[in-house]
Design an enzyme around this catalytic site. Sequence first.
Site, PDB file in Angstrom:
ATOM      1  N   LYS A  15      82.238  19.130  40.411  1.00  0.00           N
ATOM      2  CA  LYS A  15      80.965  19.813  40.700  1.00  0.00           C
ATOM      3  C   LYS A  15      80.741  19.994  42.200  1.00  0.00           C
ATOM      4  CE  LYS A  15      79.059  16.661  38.012  1.00  0.00           C
ATOM      5  NZ  LYS A  15      80.230  16.263  37.212  1.00  0.00           N
ATOM      6  N   ILE A  16      81.018  18.932  42.965  1.00  0.00           N
ATOM      7  CA  ILE A  16      80.737  18.997  44.408  1.00  0.00           C
ATOM      8  C   ILE A  16      81.690  19.959  45.111  1.00  0.00           C
ATOM      9  CG2 ILE A  16      80.857  17.637  46.556  1.00  0.00           C
ATOM     10  CD1 ILE A  16      79.794  15.246  44.807  1.00  0.00           C
ATOM     11  N   THR A  49      84.034  12.331  51.603  1.00  0.00           N
ATOM     12  CA  THR A  49      82.671  12.064  51.121  1.00  0.00           C
ATOM     13  C   THR A  49      82.760  11.570  49.674  1.00  0.00           C
ATOM     14  OG1 THR A  49      82.366  14.365  50.449  1.00  0.00           O
ATOM     15  CG2 THR A  49      81.544  13.771  52.630  1.00  0.00           C
ATOM     16  N   ARG A  82      84.905   8.351  47.905  1.00  0.00           N
ATOM     17  CA  ARG A  82      84.735   6.898  47.922  1.00  0.00           C
ATOM     18  C   ARG A  82      85.669   6.324  48.989  1.00  0.00           C
ATOM     19  NH1 ARG A  82      80.636   7.470  45.902  1.00  0.00           N
ATOM     20  NH2 ARG A  82      79.799   6.686  43.943  1.00  0.00           N
ATOM     21  N   ASP A 141      82.022   9.711  55.201  1.00  0.00           N
ATOM     22  CA  ASP A 141      80.685   9.339  54.728  1.00  0.00           C
ATOM     23  C   ASP A 141      80.771   8.031  53.949  1.00  0.00           C
ATOM     24  OD1 ASP A 141      77.858   9.911  54.368  1.00  0.00           O
ATOM     25  OD2 ASP A 141      78.347  10.182  52.246  1.00  0.00           O
ATOM     26  N   GLU A 160      82.399  -0.705  52.883  1.00  0.00           N
ATOM     27  CA  GLU A 160      81.049  -0.315  53.292  1.00  0.00           C
ATOM     28  C   GLU A 160      79.938  -1.211  52.730  1.00  0.00           C
ATOM     29  OE1 GLU A 160      80.985   3.684  51.571  1.00  0.00           O
ATOM     30  OE2 GLU A 160      79.413   3.037  50.192  1.00  0.00           O
ATOM     31  N   HIS A 205      77.145   6.838  53.986  1.00  0.00           N
ATOM     32  CA  HIS A 205      76.969   7.238  52.575  1.00  0.00           C
ATOM     33  C   HIS A 205      75.653   8.008  52.406  1.00  0.00           C
ATOM     34  CE1 HIS A 205      78.811   6.043  48.513  1.00  0.00           C
ATOM     35  NE2 HIS A 205      78.061   7.126  48.330  1.00  0.00           N
ATOM     36  N   GLN A 206      75.477   8.993  53.265  1.00  0.00           N
ATOM     37  CA  GLN A 206      74.215   9.745  53.239  1.00  0.00           C
ATOM     38  C   GLN A 206      74.382  11.153  52.671  1.00  0.00           C
ATOM     39  OE1 GLN A 206      73.606  10.256  57.779  1.00  0.00           O
ATOM     40  NE2 GLN A 206      72.830  12.174  56.976  1.00  0.00           N
ATOM     41  N   ALA A 207      75.614  11.479  52.227  1.00  0.00           N
ATOM     42  CA  ALA A 207      75.848  12.863  51.807  1.00  0.00           C
ATOM     43  C   ALA A 207      74.897  13.296  50.692  1.00  0.00           C
ATOM     44  CB  ALA A 207      77.299  13.033  51.373  1.00  0.00           C
ATOM     45  N   PHE A 208      74.539  12.347  49.834  1.00  0.00           N
ATOM     46  CA  PHE A 208      73.684  12.696  48.681  1.00  0.00           C
ATOM     47  C   PHE A 208      72.216  12.831  49.081  1.00  0.00           C
ATOM     48  CE2 PHE A 208      70.971   9.020  47.826  1.00  0.00           C
ATOM     49  CZ  PHE A 208      71.486   8.125  48.746  1.00  0.00           C
TER      50      PHE A 208
END
Length: 343
Positions: free
Chosen positions: A153-154, A232, A234, A258, A263, A295-298
Amino acid sequence: MKIAFFDAKSYDMESFTEVNESFGFKIKYFETKLNTDSALLTKGFDVVCVFVNDFVNEEVINILVNNGVKLIALRCAGFNNVDFKSCHNRIKVVRVPQYSPYSVAEHTMGLMMALNRKIHKAYQRTKEANFTLNGLLGFDFYNKTAGIIGTGKISLILIKILKGFGVNVIAYDPFPKNELSIELNFTYVPLEEIYMKSDIISLHCPLNHETEYIINENTINKMRKGVMIINTGRGKLINTQDLINGLKNKKIGSAGLDVYEEEADYFFEDYSGEVLNDDTLARLLTFNNVIITSHQAFFTKEALNNIAETTLLSVKELKEGLKLSNEIAYICENGECSPKDVK
Ligand code: NAI
């Protein structure tokens, strides 16, 4: 329905509290991550709601089951942190398969653009009234080749964005979507070709046994000199030490990350007043051709709203005894349980 909500941040509480007005569940927010200690707090709750860096291992699941928890609701898409073998026939697991693929695709493009045109360096420089251009040279994206690993999807949205820039897109996926590749004008190729031909490589596959450390010394050696690597997906898709070596010997031209394999202890937390004990992360942060986001892409308004809606809808389905639309399907064979491929 009582929900124990772990690793709660102010923005989670805001979005869930607002969306929950129309559901009316009891949500108790815990700032701590879910782990063997905090799992003891779940007595009397029907559902635990967790995020990417909560621990959902055998020990934790045993405690949840003993405490009568019926559902683990992941408020994210990835589920590599869950031990499905321990869940089997004991506790259900749902996720949010899609909350805003646009958010991650757009952030991915942002990392590519910033790295290429060195926006991060220009920002610092002009702040100090240094208006020189030395060291800021980029390249046209037009006519370059981007290699996309995983066409879900991404990345299908990212591909559309890249096409808008006139980028030639090649992709690898064990489950190719051939009709879409014709429609969006990209070509499926074997992984080897991705490594050999790409100016930019972007990772969008799930983390599993096949993809762990898919970017390693061996695959980096096959890449073009100066390649840009974007992750972006894992953290464990990349062997970080091999990435660092590739950056040091200039095989890798730049990296946008990301996510990071270790992390869990750092991302989403403020360590600005502390000593950073992770030497690998500290080394990565020294490269001026590496941009790390935590981990801010979302992280868009739309995504947070969709996460809350989908998660609470799953809880409603559980309450009403309905089939859980977003339950994670997995197969158990020979004592091992692994999620079915999510295409
Ligand atoms: P998706 O499930 O729609 O697509 C994943 C694609 O990867 C599928 O087409 C699948 O066939 C393919 N795939 C499976 N095994 C593969 C392999 N061995 N090699 C190459 N491709 C393979 O997933 P979506 O929604 O596009 O998300 C992709 C990943 O992005 C997630 O697994 C998650 O880890 C990560 N993610 C990161 C976020 C962030 O904030 N940084 C937010 C959301 C997701």
